[in-house]
Design a protein around this motif. Sequence first.
Motif, PDB file in Angstrom:
ATOM      1  N   CYS A   1      23.652  26.349  93.513  1.00  0.00           N
ATOM      2  CA  CYS A   1      22.362  26.628  94.142  1.00  0.00           C
ATOM      3  C   CYS A   1      22.482  27.811  95.106  1.00  0.00           C
ATOM      4  O   CYS A   1      23.509  27.994  95.777  1.00  0.00           O
ATOM      5  CB  CYS A   1      21.868  25.408  94.921  1.00  0.00           C
TER       6      CYS A   1
ATOM      7  N   CYS B   1      23.812  21.608  91.208  1.00  0.00           N
ATOM      8  CA  CYS B   1      22.370  21.345  91.246  1.00  0.00           C
ATOM      9  C   CYS B   1      21.884  20.751  92.567  1.00  0.00           C
ATOM     10  O   CYS B   1      20.738  20.297  92.639  1.00  0.00           O
ATOM     11  CB  CYS B   1      21.991  20.378  90.116  1.00  0.00           C
ATOM     12  N   GLU B   2      22.701  20.714  93.610  1.00  0.00           N
ATOM     13  CA  GLU B   2      22.285  20.028  94.826  1.00  0.00           C
ATOM     14  C   GLU B   2      22.546  20.899  96.049  1.00  0.00           C
ATOM     15  O   GLU B   2      23.475  21.717  96.086  1.00  0.00           O
ATOM     16  CB  GLU B   2      23.023  18.687  94.987  1.00  0.00           C
TER      17      GLU B   2
ATOM     18  N   PRO C   1      17.493  18.734  95.354  1.00  0.00           N
ATOM     19  CA  PRO C   1      17.581  19.767  94.314  1.00  0.00           C
ATOM     20  C   PRO C   1      17.516  21.167  94.920  1.00  0.00           C
ATOM     21  O   PRO C   1      17.129  21.368  96.071  1.00  0.00           O
ATOM     22  CB  PRO C   1      16.360  19.476  93.437  1.00  0.00           C
ATOM     23  N   CYS C   2      17.900  22.138  94.086  1.00  0.00           N
ATOM     24  CA  CYS C   2      17.864  23.535  94.505  1.00  0.00           C
ATOM     25  C   CYS C   2      16.418  23.970  94.751  1.00  0.00           C
ATOM     26  O   CYS C   2      15.494  23.563  94.035  1.00  0.00           O
ATOM     27  CB  CYS C   2      18.492  24.430  93.443  1.00  0.00           C
ATOM     28  N   THR C   3      16.228  24.797  95.774  1.00  0.00           N
ATOM     29  CA  THR C   3      14.887  25.251  96.135  1.00  0.00           C
ATOM     30  C   THR C   3      14.675  26.746  95.929  1.00  0.00           C
ATOM     31  O   THR C   3      13.531  27.198  95.847  1.00  0.00           O
ATOM     32  CB  THR C   3      14.602  24.907  97.610  1.00  0.00           C
TER      33      THR C   3
ATOM     34  N   CYS D   1      20.541  22.527  85.188  1.00  0.00           N
ATOM     35  CA  CYS D   1      20.117  21.352  85.958  1.00  0.00           C
ATOM     36  C   CYS D   1      18.966  20.621  85.255  1.00  0.00           C
ATOM     37  O   CYS D   1      19.136  20.178  84.130  1.00  0.00           O
ATOM     38  CB  CYS D   1      19.764  21.762  87.387  1.00  0.00           C
ATOM     39  N   SER D   2      17.801  20.583  85.833  1.00  0.00           N
ATOM     40  CA  SER D   2      16.709  19.819  85.218  1.00  0.00           C
ATOM     41  C   SER D   2      16.213  20.449  83.916  1.00  0.00           C
ATOM     42  O   SER D   2      15.553  19.784  83.114  1.00  0.00           O
ATOM     43  CB  SER D   2      15.539  19.692  86.200  1.00  0.00           C
TER      44      SER D   2
END
Length: 610
Positions: free
Chosen positions: A50, A87-88, A114-116, A139-140
């Motif tokens: 991220c 992913c975090e 989660p990543c922003t 990730c998602s």
Amino acid sequence: MDFDSRVAPQVGGFGRYSRLLAAASWLPNVLLALGCFSEVFFTAVPDHHCRPDPALLPGGLVNLTGLELLNASLPHLPPPASGWSHCELYHYPTTNGTAALSNGTRPNSNGTGPCTRGWEYQPTAGLQTNIVTKWDLVCSSHWKVPLEQVCFMFGWLSGFIVFGSTCDRFGRRATFLVSVFLAVLLGTGVSVSLDYLMFLLMRLFQGAALAGIFLPLYVARLELCDPPNRLMFTMVGGFFWVAGELLLPGLAVLCRDWRILQAVGTASLGLLFGFCCCQSLFPESPRWLLATRQLDRSKKGLRMFAEANGVNLDDEFYNHDNLFAEIDALSEDDPQPRYHTAGAIFCSRVIGKNSLILGFTAFIGSGIRHCFARNLMGYGPPLYFMYFLLTGSEAVACLFLCVTVNRFGRRGILLLCAILTGISSLLLLALTQYLYAGLTLAISILGALAAHGLVMLSLFFASEILPTVVRGSGLGLIMAASFVGKSAAPLLDLHNNRGFFLHHVVFSSFAILSVLTIMLLPESKRKCLPESIKDGENLRRPPLFLSHAVDGLPLLSHRKKSREYNPENYSRLVTATKKMLGQKGDRPEGSRLLTDMVRDDENEALHEEA
């Protein structure tokens, strides 16, 4: 008409022109391999994490940079893995953050989220940017990568089915021309894709077009060759395919961006328009024209082949047994062309059985290669090591088939490949935990080699036993079955490789089962290609053990007519003698005498066979 032993020798056989055409069909394999395996570099997932978000950090941590900022923003992966989470991000409480910093300690995080602000990617293998980094397919959204791989393989699968049928209905050349045009058009659409959905659809249809180029090339090359040279020219085409695979990583390093790599691959496919503009580089298969009773076109094609091979069909040596006179006689009963669809394969018991078995073995060989490749992931660099190792195993498999198949037969070597594939798979299933790493690596390489040999030989074997009138559609179905097996790997990735053990067990069981079914196949070594459905139905399994009839009368024994190829036939003898007499001047009396002798020998042979 028996093309290999009756027609081909009178137009020069596998002469200079036929060899040139077969060799020219090797070159497109390099370009097709670039289009097929570019998928590996387009969808390679690079190491990523991220991008730190200062809005989530307490006031005292906002000014951190470099490694300190990453340590404060990203949780570490659990051991034995190293690096930061993909992913975090850490989330900190909004209160007492400043007070905690004043005491010299870093505040505890309030958990992860989660990543922003997106992701930061490490340089990928070969390409610096691909579709994963372009549209953040991690990730998602990680499921979009295997979905695109499945769609690309489904494109090849559907292309084999559709264009295989057009090969038998409209011809090999027409199918090739249409496929080249579509491949260039769709490849251009891929390189200018605006979003993921457009890329997905363009790759789906481009895969179908690439399959439409590969299939008629494969069939046309096989139909040009005589029985002794069929295997060698087909396997050399496999070496050119491997050369394209080996060329691709270097090309990816030079291009650096996926759009440029796609544009280069599409532009190289544009070179195939040379086959379209020059008909002599890719003429319509005279074997298919004659088998489907397109007699006028077949006579033109045969005359062109004869002239290019240096044979004069109007010479008096051919007057007593004129090829075109026999072709004209065929048109007296039914002058209309006769086409067959893929349904004729399933309506024929022997052809359908043989096609089903070879489709089954091709499916197994393609599907089980993922099981062996997975055991190679822990060795060397994650992409290059496995890529070059699998490509090298393909080259060794081609070489192995070149050396053994013509000597020991198609059925025996196919059986050996199936046995090696099944044993290697079972050993890895049962003993991986107890084997040394080097031995596991060796078994995985052997299994991958045998599995690729199983696929290649299944396709080649099928092309030899399928009749000319349904060779395109039948071979297309078998190639489609092999791509169904290939799609098993990305389908497992869609579910995070859950069910891999069951996948391995199922394909291992299928590999052992295929050993029994291969024994039901006929042997096609050095035999003429079947032309009609009736010829295909006559290809039956040879006996497992030789037996002698006990009630046969020795004095009344007879010889059965064989379709095995005999290069020393009377037509080649006539052609060679004509050239010898031509060097000494015109000798019409000797020519007539030789013609009468050849006619008498033929009549005597026919009488003995009757």
